[in-house]
Design a protein around this motif. Structure first.
Motif, short mmCIF file in Angstrom:
data_model
loop_
_atom_site.label_atom_id
_atom_site.label_comp_id
_atom_site.label_asym_id
_atom_site.label_seq_id
_atom_site.Cartn_x
_atom_site.Cartn_y
_atom_site.Cartn_z
N LEU B 95 0.83 -1.20 0.00
CA LEU B 95 0.00 0.00 0.00
C LEU B 95 0.87 1.25 0.00
O LEU B 95 0.60 2.23 -0.72
CB LEU B 95 -0.91 -0.01 1.24
N VAL B 96 1.94 1.21 0.79
CA VAL B 96 2.85 2.36 0.85
C VAL B 96 3.43 2.64 -0.53
O VAL B 96 3.45 3.78 -1.01
CB VAL B 96 3.98 2.09 1.86
N ILE B 97 3.86 1.58 -1.20
CA ILE B 97 4.48 1.75 -2.53
C ILE B 97 3.48 2.38 -3.49
O ILE B 97 3.78 3.37 -4.18
CB ILE B 97 4.98 0.40 -3.06
N VAL B 98 2.26 1.83 -3.51
CA VAL B 98 1.24 2.35 -4.42
C VAL B 98 0.96 3.82 -4.11
O VAL B 98 0.90 4.67 -5.00
CB VAL B 98 -0.06 1.51 -4.33
N ALA B 99 0.80 4.12 -2.81
CA ALA B 99 0.49 5.50 -2.41
C ALA B 99 1.59 6.45 -2.87
O ALA B 99 1.31 7.51 -3.45
CB ALA B 99 0.31 5.57 -0.89
N VAL B 100 2.84 6.05 -2.62
CA VAL B 100 3.96 6.93 -2.98
C VAL B 100 3.99 7.18 -4.48
O VAL B 100 4.09 8.33 -4.94
CB VAL B 100 5.29 6.29 -2.50
N LEU B 101 3.87 6.11 -5.27
CA LEU B 101 3.95 6.27 -6.72
C LEU B 101 2.79 7.12 -7.23
O LEU B 101 2.94 7.92 -8.15
CB LEU B 101 3.95 4.90 -7.41
N LEU B 102 1.61 6.93 -6.60
CA LEU B 102 0.44 7.69 -7.01
C LEU B 102 0.62 9.18 -6.72
O LEU B 102 0.31 10.03 -7.55
CB LEU B 102 -0.79 7.15 -6.25
N ILE B 103 1.16 9.48 -5.54
CA ILE B 103 1.38 10.88 -5.18
C ILE B 103 2.35 11.53 -6.16
O ILE B 103 2.10 12.62 -6.69
CB ILE B 103 1.92 10.99 -3.73
N GLY B 224 7.51 12.66 -12.53
CA GLY B 224 6.94 12.54 -11.18
C GLY B 224 6.98 11.10 -10.69
O GLY B 224 7.35 10.82 -9.55
N LEU B 225 6.63 10.19 -11.60
CA LEU B 225 6.65 8.76 -11.26
C LEU B 225 8.07 8.34 -10.91
O LEU B 225 8.31 7.66 -9.91
CB LEU B 225 6.11 7.96 -12.45
N CYS B 226 9.03 8.75 -11.75
CA CYS B 226 10.43 8.39 -11.49
C CYS B 226 10.89 9.00 -10.17
O CYS B 226 11.64 8.38 -9.42
CB CYS B 226 11.33 8.89 -12.62
N SER B 227 10.46 10.24 -9.88
CA SER B 227 10.89 10.88 -8.64
C SER B 227 10.38 10.11 -7.43
O SER B 227 11.12 9.90 -6.46
CB SER B 227 10.35 12.31 -8.54
N SER B 228 9.10 9.66 -7.49
CA SER B 228 8.57 8.95 -6.33
C SER B 228 9.24 7.58 -6.19
O SER B 228 9.51 7.13 -5.08
CB SER B 228 7.05 8.83 -6.43
N LEU B 229 9.52 6.96 -7.34
CA LEU B 229 10.24 5.68 -7.29
C LEU B 229 11.64 5.89 -6.71
O LEU B 229 12.11 5.12 -5.86
CB LEU B 229 10.31 5.08 -8.70
#
Lengths: 510, 320
Positions: B95-103, B224-229
């Motif tokens: 859930l954390v991973i999904v939330a982070v990538l989504l943000i 943005g996706l790369c930054s959160s990853l």
């Protein structure tokens, strides 16, 4: 012509206004399948705007566009292309950083395994290029090729899809005679396949050679639609410019009456730059018009750039008023009273997002330095003077240069240099891509300037123009000065002979 | 004459120059210091810079399209913060991973839309995004939050053994996968080629009928996706979340991409260039730590000089 099938494109009552400009007013336009239809008119008549309305770049304020019986309202060029309308614009609108193959097929490239199939794409591009007789490596960068080849690539892109309507907006202005003939051959093939071709050109010969029907616009309004066979040139020109055409003849008389014997203003001896132009000698007197004749790539522009200091000479020297002058760059040339109006008005001349007024005073302000701003009143006077003198339309100093037509942009560029009152004015293709009325005005201006004592170096691909206007003609071939002729006694044929000069004329497409 | 192309197309030259620079820097290190030329030193370059590699890949998209993204460092910090506090609150790792990538991708999407709809310079919009993301970190917590989650720590400390006794972390694998995916998208798909077209000439791309809107907004979503990853990788690397993590990292990413030969004006460059750019930066850092007597800020000085040199070289190449 026999009874035609229903039109593939029908535009009714199209109107469009830009800030400060009424570009189109209630224009009707029909385009039939299997015909070449010429759109005629002066600069600013609304040709490009009408085309951009058809191709989805602009949306009309009023009127309707019917394509193949259905009313359409394109919101982007992509949609228009999807509906079968392909366009080749006057200025090459491709991406120089991509390969030739990508430029032709991007947006509809063959794909495989979720990615672009590059080998198939190159193969397909090669086929399309071969169809129009161009043999270049599809994997090479577009930017490596000369403008004429880029233009052909743009045409290849346009015909790479099965288009119903092909719009060619002045495709010939950067092509040489052989390439034009080749283009016409392709156009005839496509026409016979049933494609409707909309063709814009300022060369009347070309229009009469290729078109079946024409629509004439003036000042954003429709003047008439005719079969080409029904209109003779005089009538057509009268329709286009709406006034009598004695101006051109008067220019020649003026050129012949002048006998410039002013002091030598600029003297180049052995000036040259490796890879650009071989060392040449050249004298230009005050009040003299010197014409530069030669083919595309013969070193015309390169010679001019040396005189302006835009490129550094690596041999020879330059005397201005008899004193040696080292040009460290355009600034020192401008300081010495040399002005250079570039052929690339979009890239090197004007600031498109500034108003006519701001563009006009730019060069002058630069010469004065920023510590001495021009008073608003002086600006207004200057701007008014040149708007009138050059008949720039719209005559609204606050109109953005971006919104002007090609010919009027050229006039603004000219005016900008005239404001600085140069002693030597170098004009590189000042009349390219502009209509006959504006051409006459610019030629008229050159003769007037010369009569007032300005030296003019006039570069043009159109030999008639060079011969008509020049006191002396310098002929270039293969980046070498090969002859210098007296303008008043020389005919076009003589110059052509020299340029052809035994050797086969240079051909850009291998 | 037009068919005669040079053996190595000039568009590869900047990347090759960067590779040469990397080889030279590494060669100098190997010659001067014992133990420098070991597989593990190279592996460490990847381990210590995995997040930067991911950032550079995303940044390459944006810069190629002619834009810039200044928000990436702050998004990394925000991601570490969300990760750490999420795990602290007992959320499952997935859930954390999904939330982070989504943000991250939502922030990118918002910035892209603002840039496109209001026709504002990317610089200013992503600058705003940078402040926003950095501020949000401190809304969550002003303190550093350490990560104690078992799974997370296991992944962070797990070592993958390679032949020759060299070990790498999962971070490296993820970073390399991202690079591979970015290369595929950018070099081999229609979207990617349109990014180049938009960077080369946006008006031409529009007239060519290409979907410029989708691309212009899309690059910021990707960034943005790369930054959160990268933020997730940074959390694995630091095992903590903190609002002052990754300060100025956006500039490291831009520097790596530019040193990697990507033209700031857009349209020219490669994903691989960014990767090599990161390796060059990492090598310089390693060189200075091996040297021992120099402070770490010497890294910054060297990077500054390198950046200037590369931009000057690019400039002269474009002029020709």
């Amino acid at each position: 012509m026999t009874e035609s099938p229903p039109p593939v494109v029908e535009m009714r009552g199209i109107s469009l206004a830009f800030p400060g400009v009424k570009a189109l007013q209630d224009v009707d336009f029909r385009l039939f399948p299997g015909e070449v239809h010429a759109l005629m008119g002066e600069n600013g008549a609304g040709k490009s705007t009408l085309i951009k309305t058809l191709t989805g770049v602009h949306r009309p304020d009023g009127g309707q566009v019917v394509l193949g019986g259905d009313e359409v309202a394109f919101t982007s060029p992509g949609e228009a292309q999807h509906a079968g309308i392909s366009t080749v614009y006057q200025e090459v609108n491709l991406c120089a950083n991509l390969t030739v193959a990508e430029n032709i097929l991007l947006g509809r490239e063959p794909r495989r395994f979720g990615g672009i199939d590059f080998p198939a794409m190159r193969k397909r591009a090669k086929e399309v290029l071969a169809r129009i007789g161009v043999h270049i490596d599809p994997a090479s960068s577009l930017g490596e090729h000369p403008i004429a080849v880029q233009q052909l690539v743009a045409i290849a892109r346009a015909i790479a899809i099965d288009c119903r309507v092909l719009v060619l907006d002045e495709p010939t202005s950067s092509l040489d005679a052989g390439e034009v003939a080749e283009l016409f051959r392709i156009m005839r093939v496509l026409r016979d396949e049933g494609v409707a071709i909309l063709f814009v050109s300022h060369f009347l010969d070309q229009v009469y050679e290729i078109s079946d029907r024409m629509t004439v616009l003036r000042n954003g309004a429709l003047v008439g639609e005719h079969l080409t066979a029904d209109v003779d040139r005089r009538t057509l020109i009268a329709q286009m410019i709406g006034r009598d055409l004695g101006a051109l003849e008067a220019i020649e008389d003026a050129a012949e009456k002048r006998h410039p014997d002013g002091p030598v203003l600029v003297h180049a001896s052995g000036l040259g730059r490796r890879g650009a132009i071989d060392p040449f000698d050249l004298e230009i007197r005050a009040g003299e018009v010197v014409g530069l004749a030669g083919l595309l790539g013969s070193g015309r522009t390169e010679l001019a750039r040396l005189l302006f200091g835009a490129d550094r000479a690596d041999s020879g020297r330059l005397l201005v008023d008899g004193a040696p002058l080292r040009l460290r760059g355009p600034r020192s040339a401008i300081a010495a009273g040399i002005a250079f109006s570039s052929e690339d008005r979009k890239g090197e001349g004007l600031v498109a997002d500034l108003s006519i007024r701001d563009n006009l005073v730019l060069a002058m302000q630069a010469a004065r330095g920023w510590t001495r701003p021009l008073p608003r009143r002086t600006k207004d006077q200057l701007v008014e003077k040149y708007l009138k003198a050059l008949d720039i339309r719209p005559a609204n100093p606050d109109a953005l240069v971006r919104t002007l037509s090609g010919g009027n942009q050229q006039k603004v560029l000219l005016a900008r240099w005239l404001v600085t009152e140069p002693r030597l004015l170098i004009l590189d293709e000042p009349t390219r891509g502009i209509d006959i009325g504006a051409k006459a005005q610019i030629q008229q201006l050159v003769t007037t300037l010369a009569a007032e004592g300005t030296a003019v170096l006039f570069i043009s691909a159109e030999l008639e123009e060079v011969v008509r206007i020049s006191d002396r003609i310098v002929v270039l071939r293969d980046r070498r000065k090969i002859a210098e002729l007296d303008g008043s006694t020389t005919g076009v044929d003589e110059v052509v002979e020299l340029i052809a000069g035994g050797a086969a004329p240079e051909k850009v497409v291998s | 004459m037009t068919t005669l192309a040079p053996r190595v197309p000039s568009r590869f030259l900047p990347v090759l120059a960067t590779v040469a620079l990397f080889v030279i820097a590494f060669g100098v290190g190997s010659a001067r210091y014992d133990g420098f030329a070991s597989g593990q030193v190279i592996a460490n370059l990847f381990i210590d810079n995995a997040f930067l590699i991911v950032l550079a890949a995303g940044m390459t998209f944006v810069i190629l399209s002619g834009g810039i993204d200044l928000s990436v460092g702050s998004v990394v910090a925000l991601s570490t913060m969300v990760t750490a506090s999420g795990l602290q609150a007992g959320w499952p790792v997935s859930l954390v991973i999904v939330a982070v990538l989504l943000i991250g991708s939502t922030l990118g999407l918002l910035m892209g839309l603002v840039i496109h709809k209001f026709d504002i310079q990317p610089f200013i919009v992503t600058l705003a995004g940078m402040f926003l993301a950095r501020g949000l970190c401190f809304v969550i917590s002003v303190e550093s939050v350490s990560i104690k989650d078992r799974t997370f720590r296991d992944v962070a400390t797990a070592a993958i053994r390679l032949p020759g006794g060299v070990t790498i972390t999962y971070n490296v694998v993820i970073a390399l996968l991202v690079v591979a995916a970015a290369m595929h998208v950018l070099h081999r798909t229609r979207f990617g080629r349109t990014v180049y077209a938009v960077g080369g000439s946006e008006s031409s791309a529009l007239l060519m009928g290409l979907p410029t809107t989708r691309v212009k907004v899309g690059v910021y979503v990707i960034s943005g996706l790369c930054s959160s990853l990268a933020g997730l990788l940074f959390s694995l690397y630091m095992l903590s979340g903190y609002g002052l993590h990754a300060v100025g990292m956006e500039l490291d990413a831009i520097a790596a991409v530019v040193i990697g030969g990507t033209l700031l004006a857009g349209g020219v460059g490669y994903v691989l260039g960014g990767l090599v750019g990161v390796l060059v930066l990492g090598t310089i850092q390693t060189l200075i730590s091996f040297q021992g007597t120099l402070s770490s800020w010497w890294t910054k000085i060297v990077i500054g000089v390198l950046l200037l040199v590369f931009i000057a070289v690019q400039r002269t190449m474009v002029r020709r």
